[in-house]
Scaffold this motif. Sequence first.
Motif, short mmCIF file in Angstrom:
data_model
loop_
_atom_site.label_atom_id
_atom_site.label_comp_id
_atom_site.label_asym_id
_atom_site.label_seq_id
_atom_site.Cartn_x
_atom_site.Cartn_y
_atom_site.Cartn_z
N THR A 160 40.58 18.28 -51.51
CA THR A 160 41.99 18.38 -51.84
C THR A 160 42.58 17.31 -52.46
OG1 THR A 160 42.60 18.27 -49.61
CG2 THR A 160 41.86 20.53 -50.43
N LEU A 161 42.04 16.03 -52.74
CA LEU A 161 42.62 14.69 -53.16
C LEU A 161 43.52 15.23 -54.40
CD1 LEU A 161 42.77 11.96 -52.72
CD2 LEU A 161 40.86 11.54 -54.37
N GLY A 162 44.64 14.74 -54.47
CA GLY A 162 45.66 14.99 -55.52
C GLY A 162 46.24 16.48 -55.59
N MET A 163 46.00 17.34 -54.67
CA MET A 163 46.37 18.87 -54.73
C MET A 163 47.26 19.01 -53.77
SD MET A 163 42.64 20.79 -54.87
CE MET A 163 41.33 20.50 -56.34
N PRO A 164 48.04 20.22 -53.83
CA PRO A 164 48.99 20.61 -52.84
C PRO A 164 48.32 21.18 -51.69
CG PRO A 164 49.62 21.74 -54.83
CD PRO A 164 48.13 20.95 -54.94
N VAL A 165 48.41 20.74 -50.37
CA VAL A 165 48.03 21.12 -49.05
C VAL A 165 49.20 21.15 -48.05
CG1 VAL A 165 46.44 20.48 -47.28
CG2 VAL A 165 46.17 19.77 -49.63
N GLY A 166 49.27 22.33 -47.62
CA GLY A 166 50.48 22.56 -46.37
C GLY A 166 51.87 22.55 -47.05
N ASN A 167 52.51 21.35 -46.25
CA ASN A 167 53.70 21.14 -46.83
C ASN A 167 53.92 19.90 -48.09
OD1 ASN A 167 55.02 22.99 -45.07
ND2 ASN A 167 54.98 21.61 -43.41
N LEU A 168 52.48 19.53 -48.29
CA LEU A 168 52.66 18.32 -49.06
C LEU A 168 52.65 18.96 -50.58
CD1 LEU A 168 50.00 15.77 -47.51
CD2 LEU A 168 52.48 15.50 -48.25
N ASP A 169 53.10 18.23 -51.63
CA ASP A 169 52.85 18.48 -52.84
C ASP A 169 51.63 17.90 -53.49
OD1 ASP A 169 55.21 20.13 -53.41
OD2 ASP A 169 56.27 18.36 -53.04
N CYS A 170 51.29 16.64 -52.93
CA CYS A 170 50.13 15.94 -53.35
C CYS A 170 49.51 15.23 -52.26
CB CYS A 170 50.57 14.79 -54.37
SG CYS A 170 49.14 13.96 -55.01
N ASN A 171 48.16 15.28 -51.97
CA ASN A 171 47.53 15.03 -51.05
C ASN A 171 46.85 13.55 -51.19
OD1 ASN A 171 45.96 14.23 -48.61
ND2 ASN A 171 44.28 15.67 -49.11
N ILE A 172 47.25 12.46 -50.93
CA ILE A 172 46.64 11.34 -51.17
C ILE A 172 45.38 10.66 -50.65
CG2 ILE A 172 48.76 10.40 -52.18
CD1 ILE A 172 47.69 8.85 -49.00
N GLY A 173 44.96 11.89 -49.60
CA GLY A 173 43.87 11.32 -48.64
C GLY A 173 43.81 9.63 -48.11
N GLY A 174 42.61 9.27 -48.08
CA GLY A 174 42.44 8.00 -47.47
C GLY A 174 42.06 8.12 -45.96
N PRO A 175 41.77 6.92 -45.38
CA PRO A 175 41.09 6.99 -43.82
C PRO A 175 42.09 7.64 -43.01
CG PRO A 175 40.59 4.90 -45.15
CD PRO A 175 41.67 5.85 -45.91
N GLU A 176 41.83 7.95 -41.84
CA GLU A 176 42.42 8.57 -40.82
C GLU A 176 43.42 7.35 -40.27
OE1 GLU A 176 42.34 11.38 -36.82
OE2 GLU A 176 40.59 10.24 -37.52
N TYR A 177 44.77 7.73 -40.36
CA TYR A 177 45.88 6.89 -39.68
C TYR A 177 46.33 5.79 -40.85
CZ TYR A 177 44.08 8.48 -35.23
OH TYR A 177 43.63 9.42 -34.15
N SER A 178 45.87 6.09 -42.14
CA SER A 178 46.30 5.07 -43.27
C SER A 178 47.63 5.43 -43.77
CB SER A 178 45.23 5.00 -44.33
OG SER A 178 45.15 6.25 -44.94
N CYS A 179 48.03 6.72 -43.58
CA CYS A 179 49.22 7.25 -44.35
C CYS A 179 49.88 8.23 -43.34
CB CYS A 179 48.93 7.46 -45.68
SG CYS A 179 50.51 8.10 -46.38
N SER A 180 50.99 8.65 -43.26
CA SER A 180 51.46 9.69 -42.67
C SER A 180 51.66 10.94 -43.46
CB SER A 180 52.90 9.58 -42.12
OG SER A 180 53.97 9.65 -43.35
N GLU A 181 52.15 12.19 -43.05
CA GLU A 181 52.16 13.37 -43.89
C GLU A 181 53.31 13.28 -45.02
OE1 GLU A 181 52.13 18.10 -43.37
OE2 GLU A 181 52.22 16.94 -41.72
N MET A 182 54.16 12.62 -44.58
CA MET A 182 55.51 12.69 -45.79
C MET A 182 55.57 11.16 -45.75
SD MET A 182 56.21 15.69 -46.22
CE MET A 182 55.90 17.44 -45.60
N ALA A 183 54.94 10.55 -46.88
CA ALA A 183 55.12 9.18 -46.80
C ALA A 183 56.04 8.70 -48.22
CB ALA A 183 53.89 8.58 -47.47
N ALA A 184 56.01 9.28 -49.29
CA ALA A 184 56.68 8.93 -50.36
C ALA A 184 57.10 10.13 -51.30
CB ALA A 184 56.02 7.93 -51.23
N LYS A 185 58.09 10.10 -52.24
CA LYS A 185 58.64 10.88 -53.15
C LYS A 185 58.73 10.53 -54.48
CE LYS A 185 60.97 14.07 -50.03
NZ LYS A 185 62.34 14.96 -49.63
N ILE A 186 58.40 11.37 -55.40
CA ILE A 186 58.58 11.01 -57.07
C ILE A 186 59.58 12.32 -57.31
CG2 ILE A 186 57.57 11.16 -59.15
CD1 ILE A 186 55.05 10.16 -58.41
N GLN A 187 60.72 11.61 -57.76
CA GLN A 187 61.77 12.78 -58.11
C GLN A 187 62.21 12.63 -59.63
OE1 GLN A 187 64.60 11.31 -54.92
NE2 GLN A 187 64.49 13.49 -54.07
#
Length: 244
Positions: A160-187
């Motif tokens: 699902t890398l780069g795809m909408p997943v759950g409440n996310l518009d874009c899953n950036i992936g990465g190792p566990e604990y490397s990033c939270s679920e809601m990290a940044a926004k592009i508006q």
Amino acid sequence: LKTECAMMLSSGTKGTSKATILATRKDIADMSEKLLLHNISDYISGNLSSISKSFLQSSQTPDRFQQLPACVSSNQFVPPMLIGLSASDVAWEIESFIEAYQYASVCSAAACYSKLNNEFGTRGANISFRTFVLSPCCTLGRAPKGSRNMFLSSGHANNTLGMPVGNLDCNIGGPEYSCSEMAAKIQFLPSKYSKFQFMACNDDDVVTLNGQRMSAKRGALPLRDRDICSVGARVFVFVEKTSH
């Protein structure tokens, strides 16, 4: 190490020694936009256009987005692209980085190389990250375990890398604990400075714009064509104009 790696890639510099890394960060912060863009390797300016065209024509791209309108109003939303970089794209060497930061690592050099190469190597996850920003407000972050894309079959549920997943518009992936679920926004918020804005959703995640760390309290910053961003372990170029 992954935090420092993402920030170094985002700034488009080579980490060759401790002193060089610290000095380069300060120089990057003081650079004008024009100088910063020149600091990025020739790969981006020379080959990003072909990457964009190839991605637009790929079979994974939805048909309705393969042909973007040639002429649009300045206030009309046209989906930009996010294209992941490899270490070589910005003349950055994993080996030199590990050597410079080995004193801060809790694992062996071999283990560090393996982990960083999996993310930023020539066949790493970062270079396979290519996606469209399909909505005027796009949230980026790392999808938690168990989250799924409702359109994927069970056999592809983990891809699902780069795809909408759950409440996310874009899953950036990465190792566990490397990033939270809601990290940044592009508006999409057109202004005299840019059509898009980029913001960090909190002060804990590593979110950068052209090598500069962002924070939630700082608010949104203008996001322009060919800017380099990082969110967690993902480092990418923002491509607004595909006709270059």
